[in-house]
Design a protein around this motif. Structure first.
Motif, PDB file in Angstrom:
ATOM      1  N   ASN A  56     -21.734  18.194  38.843  1.00  0.00           N
ATOM      2  CA  ASN A  56     -23.051  18.029  39.479  1.00  0.00           C
ATOM      3  C   ASN A  56     -23.449  19.283  40.244  1.00  0.00           C
ATOM      4  OD1 ASN A  56     -23.262  15.506  38.468  1.00  0.00           O
ATOM      5  ND2 ASN A  56     -23.356  14.421  40.433  1.00  0.00           N
ATOM      6  N   TYR A  75     -29.078  17.758  35.018  1.00  0.00           N
ATOM      7  CA  TYR A  75     -28.569  17.381  36.348  1.00  0.00           C
ATOM      8  C   TYR A  75     -28.700  15.874  36.558  1.00  0.00           C
ATOM      9  CZ  TYR A  75     -29.050  16.090  41.189  1.00  0.00           C
ATOM     10  OH  TYR A  75     -28.956  15.432  42.393  1.00  0.00           O
ATOM     11  N   GLN A  76     -29.850  15.319  36.203  1.00  0.00           N
ATOM     12  CA  GLN A  76     -30.032  13.876  36.405  1.00  0.00           C
ATOM     13  C   GLN A  76     -29.007  13.045  35.603  1.00  0.00           C
ATOM     14  OE1 GLN A  76     -34.159  13.370  35.403  1.00  0.00           O
ATOM     15  NE2 GLN A  76     -34.880  13.923  37.476  1.00  0.00           N
ATOM     16  N   SER A  79     -25.840  13.212  37.461  1.00  0.00           N
ATOM     17  CA  SER A  79     -25.932  12.397  38.676  1.00  0.00           C
ATOM     18  C   SER A  79     -25.786  10.900  38.352  1.00  0.00           C
ATOM     19  CB  SER A  79     -27.281  12.650  39.362  1.00  0.00           C
ATOM     20  OG  SER A  79     -27.393  11.857  40.532  1.00  0.00           O
ATOM     21  N   LYS A  83     -22.905   8.239  39.672  1.00  0.00           N
ATOM     22  CA  LYS A  83     -23.197   6.936  40.293  1.00  0.00           C
ATOM     23  C   LYS A  83     -22.461   5.799  39.579  1.00  0.00           C
ATOM     24  CE  LYS A  83     -27.770   8.302  41.998  1.00  0.00           C
ATOM     25  NZ  LYS A  83     -29.231   8.105  41.885  1.00  0.00           N
ATOM     26  N   ILE A 113     -24.118  12.431  47.188  1.00  0.00           N
ATOM     27  CA  ILE A 113     -25.288  12.075  46.381  1.00  0.00           C
ATOM     28  C   ILE A 113     -26.561  12.290  47.188  1.00  0.00           C
ATOM     29  CG2 ILE A 113     -26.457  10.149  45.260  1.00  0.00           C
ATOM     30  CD1 ILE A 113     -23.687   9.087  44.489  1.00  0.00           C
ATOM     31  N   GLU A 116     -27.356  16.049  47.336  1.00  0.00           N
ATOM     32  CA  GLU A 116     -27.956  16.517  46.091  1.00  0.00           C
ATOM     33  C   GLU A 116     -29.437  16.151  46.035  1.00  0.00           C
ATOM     34  OE1 GLU A 116     -25.601  14.699  43.066  1.00  0.00           O
ATOM     35  OE2 GLU A 116     -24.377  16.493  42.788  1.00  0.00           O
ATOM     36  N   LYS A 117     -29.712  14.936  46.485  1.00  0.00           N
ATOM     37  CA  LYS A 117     -31.122  14.500  46.492  1.00  0.00           C
ATOM     38  C   LYS A 117     -31.957  15.381  47.421  1.00  0.00           C
ATOM     39  CE  LYS A 117     -33.894  10.339  47.155  1.00  0.00           C
ATOM     40  NZ  LYS A 117     -33.873   8.918  47.539  1.00  0.00           N
TER      41      LYS A 117
END
Length: 489
Positions: A56, A75-76, A79, A83, A113, A116-117
């Motif tokens: 990530n 990237y998504q 991610s 999760k 997480i 990253e957001k």
């Protein structure tokens, strides 16, 4: 318990015991395998989360560099996978010693997480350089996540190490138990097979020995007594019953032979007391006609009676006759005797006609009457009475021959009834014991063999008080099939 039921019980028990041991060994191995898989799944999950965290960071770095849509999609995707791994970790049951560490680890993932957001939001804002602080924090969090993963792996291994050792010990014990049970089952199976073979072969050998004894002529051998309630006891009892039936058949054969012997003796005795009976019978008929022509009616009647008596004696001696014929023959015999004794004797009859159809051996009544004349009334000057009474009972026909003669002693009475001992009178004066050679005891014995029944004869007598001989004949009376069918005429 019979052999079949015993086999149905013992063999399934051995099968269940073997399966139980196998199941316990299998269950122990399965428990070890499940524990190992659970620990390995968590270790792999920690490793995957650590790798996905680094991926990530690289995906964000690529997106910061080119700001392209493909980099953002890459990237998504990374991610979303992280999760998913976080959700898998939440679903995994944690051991008690790592519960707090796992909870802290999950918080770190939430923090990473979230960082990253923040980086993505900063890149899309009016101040794109604001992402630098969030990126630096994300790198630090990723490093903490990696260190925490290694720590969790060490704790997992430390926790499961004594459990593995214990399980290995238990598995070793179960293996030993399995070997012991296998050996025990083998020994039990061998002993059980030996026991079963003994239970089968021993009774058979005993029955074979008994059969050999019987085949050798020893009918007194005792059949083996089986203490168990199984098929062999039934076989032994059937064998014993067969032996008893064989004894009974042999006894019946002896009785049949005895009948034939007595009939032959009777024939011989009759023949010895007849001088060419056919010639004598024809001569008496001629004398009867001649006496009638000359007017000697009494002499003619006496000759006819004698002729009838001889005619009766010429019958087949092995054939039964109705009691009616015996009564008529007895009357003819009395007529001849009355010619000798005249008014000194009187013959009385009291006869129930319903009882005259029963079958009896030929020459049954005459020897008894003859015994009365010879031993009971021969010395009486007057007043001698002989009575023949026949009564029909529901199940029997009673034939009673009584006299008012000298009677007999108890010894003589017992000797007559037991057939086997020689009568005192016969020892002292055998010529006087019976004029025709047909002994009274011979009659009694023939009656017993003919009807296959004992205690048919009873005698009531006292010295000076007369004698009564009672014959109790079954009303069903045996027919001709109960005597030899050989023609002896």
């Amino acid at each position: 318990m019979n052999m079949r039921r015993m086999l149905f019980i013992v063999i399934p028990l051995l099968f269940i015991l073997n399966n139980a041991v196998s199941f316990f060994v299998f269950q122990s191995g399965r428990t070890v395998q499940q524990s190992y898989n659970m620990m390995l799944d968590r270790v792999l999950l920690y490793k995957q989360i650590d790798q996905k965290t680094q991926e990530n960071l690289r995906a964000i770095s690529v997106y910061i560099t080119d700001r392209s849509a493909s980099s953002l999609r890459a990237y998504q995707g990374q991610s979303d996978e992280l999760k998913d791994l976080q959700s898998s970790l939440s679903a995994q049951p944690a051991i008690s010693s790592t519960e707090l560490t796992v909870r802290s680890y999950q918080h770190m993932l939430d923090t990473f997480i979230g960082q990253e957001k923040s980086i993505i939001e900063a890149l899309n804002s009016q101040t794109p350089l604001a992402y630098a602080a969030s990126y630096t924090e994300a790198e630090k969090t990723a490093a903490f996540i990696q260190e925490e993963a290694y720590q969790l792996i060490d704790q997992e291994l430390s926790y499961y190490q004594p459990i593995y050792r214990k399980i290995l010990v238990q598995t070793e014990v179960m293996n030993h138990w399995g070997v012991a049970v296998f050996v025990l089952n083998t020994v039990i199976s061998v002993l059980f097979a030996y026991w079963i073979s003994l239970r089968i072969t021993r009774p058979i050998n005993e029955l074979v020995q008994t059969a050999e004894e019987i085949s050798g002529g020893n009918l007194q051998v005792v059949p083996p007594q089986m203490s168990t309630h199984d098929e062999f006891r039934i076989l032994s009892e059937a064998f014993g019953q067969m032996q008893e039936n064989l004894k009974l058949l042999i006894q019946k054969e002896k009785e049949s032979s005895e009948k034939d012997r007595l009939v032959k003796e009777l024939e011989l005795a009759v023949l010895q007391n007849q001088i060419n009976p056919h010639f004598l019978f024809n001569s008496l008929n001629v004398l009867s006609k001649l006496a009638l022509i000359e007017g000697a009616e009494k002499t003619s009647d006496l000759t006819v009676s004698m002729s009838n008596l001889l005619r009766y004696n010429l019958r087949q001696l092995d054939r039964p006759v109705p009691l009616r014929d015996e009564v008529e023959h007895a009357k003819e015999y009395f007529i001849i005797q009355q010619a000798r004794f005249r008014e000194r004797i009187r013959f009385e009859t009291e006869i129930d006609e319903a009882g005259l159809d029963v079958l009896v051996p030929v020459l049954t009544l005459q020897p008894i009457l003859e015994n009365v004349f010879v031993h009971a009334i021969e010395g009486m000057e007057e007043g001698a009475v002989i009575k023949l009474a026949i009564q029909c009972k529901p199940d029997e026909t009673w034939v009673a021959i009584s006299d008012n003669g000298v009677g007999m002693s108890e010894d003589v009475r017992e000797s007559l009834l037991h057939y086997d001992e020689e009568l005192p009178r016969e020892r002292d004066n055998p010529e006087k014991s019976h004029s025709t050679g047909l002994g009274t005891r011979n009659v009694f014995k023939r009656l017993e063999l003919f009807y296959n029944q004992k205690d048919m004869i009873s005698i009531q007598s006292e010295p000076g008080k007369g004698t009564t001989v009672l014959i109790q004949i079954p009303s069903t009376g045996k027919g001709e099939e109960h005597v030899s069918s050989t023609d002896r005429g």
